[in-house]
Write an enzyme that holds these catalytic residues in place. Structure first.
Site, short mmCIF file in Angstrom:
data_model
loop_
_atom_site.label_atom_id
_atom_site.label_comp_id
_atom_site.label_asym_id
_atom_site.label_seq_id
_atom_site.Cartn_x
_atom_site.Cartn_y
_atom_site.Cartn_z
CB SER A 246 -0.96 -0.04 1.19
OG SER A 246 -1.99 0.88 1.03
CG HIS B 57 -5.91 -2.30 0.26
ND1 HIS B 57 -5.14 -1.75 -0.74
CD2 HIS B 57 -5.31 -1.91 1.43
CE1 HIS B 57 -4.14 -1.06 -0.21
NE2 HIS B 57 -4.22 -1.15 1.11
CG ASP C 261 -6.88 -2.27 -3.40
OD1 ASP C 261 -7.39 -1.51 -2.58
OD2 ASP C 261 -5.73 -2.73 -3.29
#
Length: 686
Positions: A538, A658, A623
């Site tokens: 991330s 995610h 995501d």
């Protein structure tokens, strides 16, 4: 390394992007359309290439997965906690991938009552997540949220715990969490904007009425803020929290009068951060007011909540970060951080006792856990270290006796924590700042430059990566790897200033800290550039992208998981999730100064003609945090520019978001894939 199989090449479609008299050219902007079949075909082609390129070590990857899975106790359950007369437990059963939620009335000897079996609920779904369990005060109903896509967009429902029937139509686009008023009839919940996924509205539902009749209670009009709703631990107040990176505002309502009007606790003032906890006839406030960079504790009477009524309880300290508090009837528990290390302080309200729990390690993590009961002398906290599996501990705050309720079992006859060593070392960054590194390795490690090292970091949002134990990680340590965490600026490991030194117009400190940590590990002969690997996910994937643009020669391979790499384009698009709420973290590129600074480090914008290390990039089609097209575009651009023969792989999970796969053990497959990638680069295949 020559490859006979040719990687897919994304077609180029020139897109010109202009801002502040600056022009950027984006050949892969067209990938920003998940409804375009050509986009899906490209992602599938990359996945097929990934499968071909990793086929040589697939058997090893499977054995790694089985090895990791074998260390985990399949037939397991959480430590029970008591709330409102019931003991709540989460169980796992052998051969099943999802949790089972149960409760027992009054005592643990009482018959078990099934709340949810997620294994049954997940049938027919590639992805499944249950969140936000909220039991009514009379213990007869439970609200919960379900996501079957992986986009963190939850459908809210209410179930009777007496009959198992559903009480209302499913409500889409929620955060998944809800809060009961004390009348057992009124439920408050938060709804997300369908496009940006920003939580911006609070609704009130009356049991027995259609959800279409739910009353809108609160709207957050500022698109840099999100909202949440919850109840104070004292059960007296319903609380609406409005939050942004730098500013908070709360609204309160007596939970006995849910049809009343919420009143603002303290109006938002840009830069004023605070959180509130209720006790007796006061609110206790953790805040940065009056320049308290590391936060201080204040209090105010519950009917005089404005800032001018707040009085100091615990003063600000330059060398100690006040992270949180837990309130009990007789005790105040304070979670702090000093010199990077967790501290738990216990203080009687009457002032008769004030002490710290003793910890004697430099690579440990300690934290308070589930403490929902108010009138108790028992504090529950967790402890683990890089060499020590996690424990759940009950601590009697009166007698100061501790009871270890559960220690994480590592089902490996060869595992002994004494076989491993951990240490904390300090590298010096380019501006002279000392940056800590926590590491763990198998005993007998020799600093001769030949050890493979996996260096991990995150470095954003003030989120601290504490040194923690991982049974999965043993698959690297037992094969000679050193695992290290670089506590770079942008996290809060060394206090609030450590965070502020790695954000906005100082963001590059995060990257230079990581690079200097890498150089230090090489200089001190823990490893060499032939054996150094980097990992981040991330915002940590942004770190990886920036670092390999600046210093690719330091690493043999890197893994960027769901990486945020197209910083400028994303932060200019206020229609996609998270953007507007991130301005205080990265800056608003509509401002020329922030635009120029972002562009100077954005990994996608700074890909250049040079040799790069071996690279594995992962993403999820659904995501919600980092859109799939960022890593996809980055991979395509890297392919066109890199001058080396090193492998570049992009893997897209077409059924997740995610957080990756949802099943308990399915997520291990992704760990096994990453570890196999690293171990293959070290020519370790058993």
């Amino acid at each position: 390394m020559k490859h006979t199989v040719q990687p897919p090449k994304a077609k180029k479609v020139l897109k010109t992007l202009s801002m502040h008299d600056d022009v950027r050219h984006d050949d892969y902007f067209w990938l920003n359309d998940r409804e375009n079949q050509e986009v899906i075909e490209y992602l599938n082609a990359e996945n097929e290439y990934y499968e071909v390129m990793t086929s040589k070590y697939k058997d090893f990857e499977h054995s790694l997965f089985n090895e990791m899975k074998a260390r985990i106790k399949e037939d397991d359950e959480s430590v029970p906690y008591k709330y409102n007369g019931y003991w709540y437990i989460v169980k796992y059963e052998t051969g099943k991938d999802y949790p089972i939620y149960v409760r027992k009335k009054d005592t643990l000897d009482h018959p078990e009552e099934l709340l949810f079996d997620c294994n049954v609920m997940a049938q027919g779904h590639d992805y499944f997540k249950l969140v936000g369990l909220s039991v009514s005060p009379d213990n007869t109903m439970i609200a919960f949220g379900i996501d079957t896509v992986g986009r963190r967009n939850y459908t809210l429902q209410i179930k009777s715990l007496l009959t198992d029937e559903m009480y209302l139509d499913a409500i889409p686009n929620t955060t998944g969490s809800a809060t009961w008023a004390n009348d057992n009839k009124t439920l408050f919940y938060t709804v997300k904007d369908e496009k940006t996924l920003r939580s911006d509205k609070v609704f009130k539902h009356k049991l027995g009425s259609a959800s279409t009749n739910d009353l809108l209670v609160f709207v957050e009009d500022d698109d840099t803020f999100g909202v949440a709703v919850y109840k104070s631990k004292s059960k007296k107040y319903l609380i609406i929290a409005c939050y942004s990176t730098l500013t908070n505002e709360y609204h309160i309502l007596n939970a006995n009068t849910p049809d009343g009007e919420f009143s603002v606790f303290q109006e938002r003032i840009r830069g004023l951060e605070y959180s509130i906890s209720h006790y007796d006839d006061h609110f206790y406030i953790v805040t940065n007011a009056d320049g308290a960079v590391n936060f201080k504790l204040m209090k105010t009477q519950e009917n005089l909540t404005q800032f001018n009524h707040w009085t100091e309880v615990l003063p600000h300290r330059d060398d100690v970060l006040l992270e949180d508090i837990d309130i009990f009837k007789e005790f105040l528990v304070i979670s702090e951080r000093a010199n990077g290390l967790n501290q738990i302080r216990i203080k009687r309200w009457d002032g008769s006792d004030d002490y710290y729990l003793p910890f004697d390690n430099e690579t440990y993590t300690a934290f308070t856990t589930t403490n929902v009961e108010f009138d108790t002398n028992i504090l529950r906290y967790g402890y683990n270290a890089m060499t020590t599996p996690s424990s759940s501990i009950d601590f009697n705050m009166v007698t100061k006796e501790k009871t270890i309720l559960k220690e994480q079992e590592v089902l490996d006859p060869n595992f002994h924590k004494d076989n491993y060593e951990s240490e904390r070392i300090w590298a010096t960054s380019t501006d002279g700042v000392k940056v800590p590194i926590s590491m763990v390795y198998k005993k007998g490690m020799i600093k001769d430059g030949t050890n493979p090292v996996l260096l991990y970091a995150y470095g954003s949002y003030g989120h601290t990566i504490d040194p923690y134990f991982s049974s999965i990680r043993l698959s690297l340590l037992d094969r000679g790897f050193i695992y290290a965490i670089a506590h770079v600026r942008g996290g809060e490991y060394l206090g609030r200033r450590w965070y502020e030194g790695g954000k906005l117009l100082q963001k590059k400190n995060t990257f230079t800290d990581f690079i200097e940590c890498s150089k230090y590990l090489i200089a001190e002969k823990y490893t060499s550039s032939k054996h150094l690997y980097a990992l981040g996910g991330s915002a940590g994937g942004l770190l990886i992208g920036a670092v390999i643009n600046e210093a690719p020669e330091l690493y043999n391979g890197v893994i960027a998981a769901v990486p945020f790499v197209d910083v400028v384009t994303t932060m200019l698009d206020n229609t996609i999730p998270l953007t507007t709420g991130e301005y205080d973290e990265w800056g608003n590129p509509n401002d020329p100064a922030y635009y120029a600074y972002m562009k100077s480090y954005s990994p996608y914008d700074n890909v250049k003609k040079q040799a790069y290390p071996h690279i594995l990039i992962t993403t999820g089609l659904h995501d919600s945090q980092v859109q799939y097209w960022e890593p996809a575009k980055w991979a395509a651009k890297l392919r066109m520019n890199k001058t080396d023969d090193n492998v570049l792989l992009l893997k897209t999970n077409m059924n997740a978001g995610h957080g990756g796969a949802s099943g308990r053990f399915e997520a291990l497959r992704e760990d096994a894939e990453e570890y196999a990638f690293l171990l293959d680069l070290e020519n370790i295949t058993v």
